[in-house]
Design a protein around this motif. Structure first.
Motif, PDB file in Angstrom:
ATOM      1  N   GLU A  36      -8.621 -31.948 -14.872  1.00  0.00           N
ATOM      2  CA  GLU A  36      -8.655 -32.622 -13.578  1.00  0.00           C
ATOM      3  C   GLU A  36     -10.048 -33.177 -13.343  1.00  0.00           C
ATOM      4  O   GLU A  36     -11.043 -32.489 -13.565  1.00  0.00           O
ATOM      5  N   LYS A  41      -9.734 -38.121  -8.248  1.00  0.00           N
ATOM      6  CA  LYS A  41      -8.401 -37.769  -7.742  1.00  0.00           C
ATOM      7  C   LYS A  41      -7.328 -37.966  -8.809  1.00  0.00           C
ATOM      8  O   LYS A  41      -6.292 -38.580  -8.571  1.00  0.00           O
ATOM      9  N   SER A  59      -2.041 -39.030 -10.456  1.00  0.00           N
ATOM     10  CA  SER A  59      -2.853 -38.969  -9.241  1.00  0.00           C
ATOM     11  C   SER A  59      -2.685 -37.614  -8.568  1.00  0.00           C
ATOM     12  O   SER A  59      -1.587 -37.070  -8.506  1.00  0.00           O
ATOM     13  N   THR A  60      -3.783 -37.083  -8.063  1.00  0.00           N
ATOM     14  CA  THR A  60      -3.721 -35.849  -7.282  1.00  0.00           C
ATOM     15  C   THR A  60      -3.722 -36.155  -5.785  1.00  0.00           C
ATOM     16  O   THR A  60      -3.656 -35.248  -4.970  1.00  0.00           O
ATOM     17  N   SER A  61      -3.776 -37.454  -5.450  1.00  0.00           N
ATOM     18  CA  SER A  61      -3.773 -37.881  -4.052  1.00  0.00           C
ATOM     19  C   SER A  61      -3.233 -39.312  -3.980  1.00  0.00           C
ATOM     20  O   SER A  61      -3.623 -40.160  -4.789  1.00  0.00           O
ATOM     21  N   PRO A  62      -2.363 -39.589  -3.013  1.00  0.00           N
ATOM     22  CA  PRO A  62      -1.815 -40.952  -2.902  1.00  0.00           C
ATOM     23  C   PRO A  62      -2.883 -42.022  -2.701  1.00  0.00           C
ATOM     24  O   PRO A  62      -2.680 -43.177  -3.047  1.00  0.00           O
ATOM     25  N   ASP A  63      -4.051 -41.644  -2.135  1.00  0.00           N
ATOM     26  CA  ASP A  63      -5.092 -42.640  -1.899  1.00  0.00           C
ATOM     27  C   ASP A  63      -6.075 -42.755  -3.064  1.00  0.00           C
ATOM     28  O   ASP A  63      -7.036 -43.511  -2.993  1.00  0.00           O
ATOM     29  N   GLY A  64      -5.834 -42.041  -4.158  1.00  0.00           N
ATOM     30  CA  GLY A  64      -6.665 -42.164  -5.346  1.00  0.00           C
ATOM     31  C   GLY A  64      -6.337 -43.440  -6.112  1.00  0.00           C
ATOM     32  O   GLY A  64      -5.302 -44.073  -5.880  1.00  0.00           O
ATOM     33  N   GLY A  67      -2.916 -43.278  -7.791  1.00  0.00           N
ATOM     34  CA  GLY A  67      -1.867 -43.304  -6.773  1.00  0.00           C
ATOM     35  C   GLY A  67      -1.626 -44.710  -6.253  1.00  0.00           C
ATOM     36  O   GLY A  67      -0.478 -45.159  -6.130  1.00  0.00           O
ATOM     37  N   LYS A  68      -2.714 -45.423  -5.982  1.00  0.00           N
ATOM     38  CA  LYS A  68      -2.599 -46.811  -5.494  1.00  0.00           C
ATOM     39  C   LYS A  68      -2.016 -47.723  -6.574  1.00  0.00           C
ATOM     40  O   LYS A  68      -1.206 -48.599  -6.276  1.00  0.00           O
TER      41      LYS A  68
END
Length: 133
Positions: A36, A41, A59-64, A67-68
Motif C-alpha cells: 500500500e 491512496k 484505489s483505497t479511496s474514491p478520491d484517489g 479511484g478517479k
C-alpha cells in the motif's frame, strides 16, 4: 533521458484480490508483492513477466488518482513506467523539452522507487511514469 527499460505497466483494477486470482489462476503468473502506498491512496500487486513488471493498482479511496481514473474510464491500462538513472533529472529534462509534468520533483512510490509522472496531454495520451532507485 537515458531510458534503460520498461520498469512496469500499471493497470487500474476495481478489486485487487479478484484481479490477482485472474493473473495467477488464468494466466499462470505469480504475485510476488502486495504493497500500500498511503499518500497515493493505492494498494498495488506486482507480477514479473520476463524483465518487465505488471503493477495492479486498486484505489483505497474514491478520491484517489486510481479511484478517479476508474470512475472516468473503467478498469484498464493506467500508465507505462520507464526506468531512468535519476527521476528528478529526467523530469527536469522533460520540462526543458516543453512537456507538461504531473510532478516537478520525484516522490516515493511502490517498491521504494523514486517516481514522477509526465502528463498525458504532452505524451500522446499516455500517462508516463519515470522511475529510479
Amino acid at each position: 533521458m537515458n531510458i534503460s527499460h520498461i520498469e512496469h505497466i500499471g493497470i487500474a483494477v476495481e478489486n485487487l484480490s479478484e484481479s490477482i486470482k485472474y493473473y495467477e489462476e488464468i494466466l499462470g503468473m505469480k504475485c510476488y508483492a502486495i504493497e500500500e502506498v498511503v499518500d497515493q491512496k493505492v494498494k498495488t500487486a506486482f507480477f514479473l513477466v520476463g524483465n518487465t513488471k505488471i503493477e495492479l493498482l486498486e484505489s483505497t479511496s474514491p478520491d484517489g488518482p486510481i479511484g478517479k481514473f476508474i470512475e472516468k474510464k473503467g478498469q484498464g491500462i493506467h500508465h507505462i513506467a520507464f526506468a531512468v538513472p535519476d527521476a528528478d533529472k529526467a523530469l527536469k529534462q522533460a520540462e526543458e523539452k516543453g512537456l507538461q509534468l504531473v510532478d516537478k520533483v520525484s516522490r516515493k512510490g511502490a517498491e521504494g522507487l523514486n517516481i514522477g509522472f509526465l502528463h498525458p496531454k504532452s505524451t500522446l495520451g499516455v500517462l508516463t511514469e519515470l522511475c529510479s532507485k
